[in-house]
Scaffold this motif. Structure first.
Motif, PDB file in Angstrom:
ATOM      1  N   HIS A   1       0.841  -1.200   0.000  1.00 10.34           N
ATOM      2  CA  HIS A   1       0.000   0.000   0.000  1.00 10.34           C
ATOM      3  C   HIS A   1       0.880   1.256   0.000  1.00 10.34           C
ATOM      4  O   HIS A   1       0.590   2.228  -0.696  1.00 10.34           O
ATOM      5  N   GLU A   2       1.962   1.206   0.774  1.00  7.40           N
ATOM      6  CA  GLU A   2       2.837   2.386   0.851  1.00  7.40           C
ATOM      7  C   GLU A   2       3.527   2.650  -0.485  1.00  7.40           C
ATOM      8  O   GLU A   2       3.639   3.801  -0.920  1.00  7.40           O
ATOM      9  N   LEU A   3       3.952   1.573  -1.131  1.00  7.67           N
ATOM     10  CA  LEU A   3       4.589   1.712  -2.441  1.00  7.67           C
ATOM     11  C   LEU A   3       3.602   2.345  -3.432  1.00  7.67           C
ATOM     12  O   LEU A   3       3.941   3.276  -4.181  1.00  7.67           O
ATOM     13  N   ALA A   4       2.377   1.847  -3.438  1.00 10.04           N
ATOM     14  CA  ALA A   4       1.356   2.374  -4.359  1.00 10.04           C
ATOM     15  C   ALA A   4       1.058   3.836  -4.047  1.00 10.04           C
ATOM     16  O   ALA A   4       0.938   4.670  -4.955  1.00 10.04           O
ATOM     17  N   ALA A   5       0.947   4.165  -2.759  1.00  8.31           N
ATOM     18  CA  ALA A   5       0.650   5.552  -2.378  1.00  8.31           C
ATOM     19  C   ALA A   5       1.811   6.453  -2.795  1.00  8.31           C
ATOM     20  O   ALA A   5       1.596   7.541  -3.338  1.00  8.31           O
ATOM     21  N   ALA A   6       3.041   5.986  -2.571  1.00  8.32           N
ATOM     22  CA  ALA A   6       4.208   6.820  -2.889  1.00  8.32           C
ATOM     23  C   ALA A   6       4.281   7.101  -4.385  1.00  8.32           C
ATOM     24  O   ALA A   6       4.607   8.214  -4.805  1.00  8.32           O
ATOM     25  N   LEU A   7       3.955   6.114  -5.200  1.00 12.86           N
ATOM     26  CA  LEU A   7       4.066   6.376  -6.642  1.00 12.86           C
ATOM     27  C   LEU A   7       2.937   7.272  -7.135  1.00 12.86           C
ATOM     28  O   LEU A   7       3.140   8.067  -8.062  1.00 12.86           O
ATOM     29  N   CYS A   8       1.775   7.204  -6.480  1.00 16.30           N
ATOM     30  CA  CYS A   8       0.701   8.144  -6.849  1.00 16.30           C
ATOM     31  C   CYS A   8       1.063   9.570  -6.417  1.00 16.30           C
ATOM     32  O   CYS A   8       0.799  10.534  -7.144  1.00 16.30           O
TER      33      CYS A   8
ATOM     34  N   LEU B   1       8.249  -3.151  -8.978  1.00 15.05           N
ATOM     35  CA  LEU B   1       8.515  -3.749  -7.663  1.00 15.05           C
ATOM     36  C   LEU B   1       7.225  -4.274  -7.035  1.00 15.05           C
ATOM     37  O   LEU B   1       7.213  -5.328  -6.403  1.00 15.05           O
ATOM     38  N   GLU B   2       6.133  -3.515  -7.197  1.00 14.17           N
ATOM     39  CA  GLU B   2       4.841  -3.979  -6.657  1.00 14.17           C
ATOM     40  C   GLU B   2       4.567  -5.405  -7.128  1.00 14.17           C
ATOM     41  O   GLU B   2       4.107  -6.257  -6.372  1.00 14.17           O
ATOM     42  N   LEU B   3       4.842  -5.631  -8.419  1.00 13.88           N
ATOM     43  CA  LEU B   3       4.593  -6.953  -8.991  1.00 13.88           C
ATOM     44  C   LEU B   3       5.667  -7.954  -8.584  1.00 13.88           C
ATOM     45  O   LEU B   3       5.375  -9.034  -8.079  1.00 13.88           O
TER      46      LEU B   3
ATOM     47  N   SER C   1      -3.487 -13.877  -8.610  1.00 13.96           N
ATOM     48  CA  SER C   1      -3.392 -12.425  -8.448  1.00 13.96           C
ATOM     49  C   SER C   1      -2.296 -11.868  -9.363  1.00 13.96           C
ATOM     50  O   SER C   1      -2.462 -10.822 -10.006  1.00 13.96           O
ATOM     51  N   TYR C   2      -1.185 -12.610  -9.457  1.00 14.66           N
ATOM     52  CA  TYR C   2      -0.058 -12.153 -10.287  1.00 14.66           C
ATOM     53  C   TYR C   2      -0.459 -12.077 -11.760  1.00 14.66           C
ATOM     54  O   TYR C   2      -0.135 -11.110 -12.455  1.00 14.66           O
ATOM     55  N   ILE C   3      -1.192 -13.082 -12.224  1.00 10.94           N
ATOM     56  CA  ILE C   3      -1.586 -13.120 -13.639  1.00 10.94           C
ATOM     57  C   ILE C   3      -2.493 -11.938 -13.982  1.00 10.94           C
ATOM     58  O   ILE C   3      -2.312 -11.278 -15.010  1.00 10.94           O
ATOM     59  N   THR C   4      -3.442 -11.651 -13.093  1.00  6.11           N
ATOM     60  CA  THR C   4      -4.344 -10.518 -13.358  1.00  6.11           C
ATOM     61  C   THR C   4      -3.547  -9.216 -13.428  1.00  6.11           C
ATOM     62  O   THR C   4      -3.661  -8.448 -14.386  1.00  6.11           O
ATOM     63  N   SER C   5      -2.716  -8.969 -12.414  1.00  5.17           N
ATOM     64  CA  SER C   5      -1.962  -7.705 -12.381  1.00  5.17           C
ATOM     65  C   SER C   5      -1.008  -7.608 -13.565  1.00  5.17           C
ATOM     66  O   SER C   5      -0.874  -6.539 -14.173  1.00  5.17           O
ATOM     67  N   THR C   6      -0.346  -8.713 -13.892  1.00  5.81           N
ATOM     68  CA  THR C   6       0.623  -8.678 -14.992  1.00  5.81           C
ATOM     69  C   THR C   6      -0.067  -8.436 -16.328  1.00  5.81           C
ATOM     70  O   THR C   6       0.456  -7.711 -17.179  1.00  5.81           O
TER      71      THR C   6
ATOM     72  N   VAL D   1      -6.230  -2.572  -8.449  1.00 11.01           N
ATOM     73  CA  VAL D   1      -6.459  -3.953  -8.908  1.00 11.01           C
ATOM     74  C   VAL D   1      -5.464  -4.894  -8.223  1.00 11.01           C
ATOM     75  O   VAL D   1      -5.828  -5.946  -7.690  1.00 11.01           O
ATOM     76  N   HIS D   2      -4.204  -4.483  -8.199  1.00  9.66           N
ATOM     77  CA  HIS D   2      -3.158  -5.325  -7.618  1.00  9.66           C
ATOM     78  C   HIS D   2      -3.385  -5.532  -6.114  1.00  9.66           C
ATOM     79  O   HIS D   2      -3.329  -6.659  -5.617  1.00  9.66           O
ATOM     80  N   LEU D   3      -3.685  -4.454  -5.409  1.00  6.68           N
ATOM     81  CA  LEU D   3      -3.876  -4.557  -3.949  1.00  6.68           C
ATOM     82  C   LEU D   3      -5.133  -5.359  -3.617  1.00  6.68           C
ATOM     83  O   LEU D   3      -5.172  -6.077  -2.609  1.00  6.68           O
TER      84      LEU D   3
END
Ligand code: RET
Length: 258
Positions: free
Chosen positions: A49-56, A118-120, A192-197, A243-245
């Protein structure tokens, strides 16, 4: 009576309301994702969550800069195809058209695309050497895209080709060793990995297409370019992250060694 600088500003004043809106949406996404992490995971499990927030947040600052009409430079256009010297072009001197190249977005992408990877990759158990490879080729892709955009001559397409080769390598790591490695973590992680990728791979394909039409081929105006990259950036950053989270929400991070 038209000062070239004013003509250039004219190009972006129309887009700037859009850019301010994007700044707001990206900031609010960051705050929302951070709050979501706080509510749904204990303190030691909020890294994604922190990684996603930081990139936004990073992207929101880039949009703040662009909305303020900062972060662009005029690059001479050597080859004009499919356009005349209309609103597309800023005419600085006789027969000297230029195009606004928004380099600010490449500074954003230099920081945020490794974070997206990195998220992935951190959810796959991929070895560190392959994660470093992903990040390295991602940086090659973005920086060659930046240099290509700033180069007026046809050599820009050489840089573009290096960038595309780097993107192929990224796809390969994600789809072959990444997928195999995620499978070893269990079918829930794999799903989950397949959907995000899939989402990431499709969205990242569109960026070089826009580049070819905008910075590369000068076939679309800087305003259209701004809208195209803008829509993509929302999909590739907050929407992808959500989607990833969501995919990760039921998974046990202990299996990642976290
Ligand atoms: C460039 C041009 C050179 C060739 C390639 C490119 C790809 C760019 C990509 C950017 C992704 C950006 C994201 C931003 C944040 O949301 C640099 C356009 C292949 C894939 C995801």
């Amino acid at each position: 009576n038209v000062n070239p600088r004013v003509a250039e500003i004219d190009i972006t004043t129309h887009a700037s309301d859009f850019l301010w809106a994007w700044f707001c949406v990206l900031s609010l996404s960051a705050i929302g994702i951070l709050a979501w992490g706080h509510m749904s995971r204990p303190i030691g499990e909020r890294a994604f969550h922190e990684l996603a927030a930081a990139l936004c947040f990073t992207a929101s600052i880039a949009y703040f800069a662009m909305a303020s009409d900062l972060g662009a430079t005029a690059v001479p256009v050597e080859f004009i195809r499919g356009g005349s010297l209309g609103e597309n072009w800023v005419k600085l001197g006789v027969n000297d058209p230029t195009r606004s190249i928004w380099y600010a977005r490449y500074i954003d992408w230099t920081i945020t695309t490794p974070m997206l990877l990195l998220e992935l990759a951190l959810c796959t158990g991929l070895p560190l050497s392959q994660i470093f490879g992903l990040i390295f080729f991602d940086l090659v892709m973005i920086e060659t895209g930046l240099v290509g955009a700033l180069v007026p001559s046809r050599y820009k397409w050489g840089f573009y080709a290096f960038g595309c080769a780097a993107l192929f390598y990224i796809w390969w790591i994600l789809l072959v060793p990444g997928r195999k490695s995620a499978m070893n973590l269990g079918s829930d992680f794999h799903k989950s990995y397949i959907t995000s990728t899939a989402v990431l791979s499709v969205l990242w394909l569109v960026y070089p297409i826009i580049w070819g039409l905008a910075e590369g081929g000068n076939l679309i105006t800087p305003t259209s370019e701004m809208i195209a990259y803008g829509v993509l950036d929302l999909l590739a950053k907050p929407v992808f992250s959500i989607v990833h989270l969501m995919g990760l929400s039921k998974l046990d991070y202990a299996r990642l060694g976290m």
